[in-house]
Write a protein that holds these residues in place. Structure first.
Motif, PDB file in Angstrom:
ATOM      1  N   SER A 140       0.824  -1.206   0.000  1.00 18.63           N
ATOM      2  CA  SER A 140       0.000   0.000   0.000  1.00 18.63           C
ATOM      3  C   SER A 140       0.862   1.262   0.000  1.00 18.63           C
ATOM      4  CB  SER A 140      -0.920  -0.012   1.221  1.00 18.63           C
ATOM      5  OG  SER A 140      -1.662   1.187   1.316  1.00 18.63           O
ATOM      6  N   PHE A 175      -6.076   3.051  -0.149  1.00 15.73           N
ATOM      7  CA  PHE A 175      -5.439   2.655  -1.401  1.00 15.73           C
ATOM      8  C   PHE A 175      -6.487   2.252  -2.435  1.00 15.73           C
ATOM      9  CE2 PHE A 175      -5.879  -1.183   1.080  1.00 15.73           C
ATOM     10  CZ  PHE A 175      -6.181  -2.185   0.164  1.00 15.73           C
ATOM     11  N   GLY A 217      -1.465  -1.029  -5.147  1.00 16.96           N
ATOM     12  CA  GLY A 217      -2.781  -1.412  -4.665  1.00 16.96           C
ATOM     13  C   GLY A 217      -3.230  -2.779  -5.137  1.00 16.96           C
TER      14      GLY A 217
END
Length: 310
Positions: free
Chosen positions: A61, A258, A66
């Motif tokens: 993250s 994220f 992501g």
């Protein structure tokens, strides 16, 4: 490429070592405090073996990866049921209780469905994280409230309880340190390999990183299977899946929200729920997962991996 493979292997080894130290320390601490085996599996062992996922997801993250962060959790949950539960059932058939089938399993399915709803937009923010963490708090509250603690240890065990508690606490923090370092190495190696081979970060997160961070679950459950500790096995597997969603996907976006690619998210989440439903149906049938059911789970997982790499 060779260097990246070395990083990947080193990351897995560090994660395994850290997870093993943490699990052993947490389990012994729980036993010292008089907590039942099922609750140990659902909480301390589950969180301990989920710590690699937490470390890897947080690192991914912060690095802006992501797809790796989200794919790691989804892939780990699928691997826990298809790979871990399948292999363990092949080694030693598992038996469970009516309570486990009617309470813990449905709760795992509920949080999986909630993740499906909140994660379909390709973003997990602080509000999503707080929702998951709140549910985690409620889950732990009712779990410990309902639990019947095991018999207290003998008086001679209590004499040295303070020193043992300190020792196990040090072991937990040492495990966390190894997990954090190993996660960073693992993510770096996996992402570099993905770029070399042209494989998407989503697939790397769902497979290589997910399996690597699921190794503590696999090893600890195989050891528990050898010792025929069925409560800890199922508690660890199902508890890890609950912790992965509520604790890891609760804590990570609270620290740093994220985003991830929407491509494949619906399919990946649907497959995760499918594996969860399959495990629930198998456990509900005679409250046993034998070698045939284990082979079916493992076969389904192999087909899933082949589908990702087609």
């Amino acid at each position: 490429m060779i260097k990246d493979l070395g990083l990947l292997a080193a990351g897995v080894v560090l994660l395994y070592a850290g997870g093993e130290i943490m699990v052993q320390s947490a389990t012994r601490l729980a036993l010292l405090l008089g907590i039942s085996p099922l609750v140990i599996g659902l909480t301390l062992v589950a969180f301990g073996t989920s710590a690699p996922e937490l470390a890897a997801t947080l690192v991914a993250s912060f690095k802006g990866l992501g797809d790796v962060a989200f794919g790691n959790i989804i892939g780990s949950n699928i691997a826990n049921i298809g790979l871990v539960l399948g292999l363990v059932a092949l080694v030693s058939p598992l038996k469970t209780t009516f309570r486990f089938v009617t309470q813990e399993m449905p709760f795992m399915l509920f949080v999986s469905g909630l993740l499906f709803v909140l994660g379909r937009d390709g973003y997990l923010g602080r509000l999503d994280g707080f929702i998951f963490l709140s549910l985690l708090g409620l889950f732990l509250f009712f779990l410990f409230k309902r639990d019947k603690t095991i018999e207290s240890l003998a008086d001679n065990e209590h004499k040295n309880s303070r020193s043992k508690i300190f020792l196990y606490a040090v072991g937990i923090f040492a495990g966390i340190g190894l997990l954090s370092f190993g996660a960073n190495v693992l993510v770096e190696g996996a992402v570099n390999i993905a770029r070399h081979l042209g494989i998407s970060e989503r697939v790397i997160g769902l497979t290589m990183v997910a399996v690597g961070t699921s190794l503590p679950e696999l090893v600890s459950t195989l050891v528990a299977a050898y010792r025929r500790a069925g409560d800890i096995i199922l508690g660890n597997i199902i508890g890890s899946n609950i912790m992965n969603i509520l604790a890891i996907l609760g804590l990570t976006p609270v620290i740093k929200p994220f985003s991830f690619s929407k491509e494949g998210v619906t399919i990946d989440l649907s497959i995760m729920i499918f594996f969860s439903l399959m495990a629930w149906a198998m456990l509900a049938h005679k409250k046993t997962v034998g070698r045939l059911k284990g082979a079916i789970l493992l076969g389904a997982y192999i087909l899933y991996v082949l589908y990702l790499y087609k």
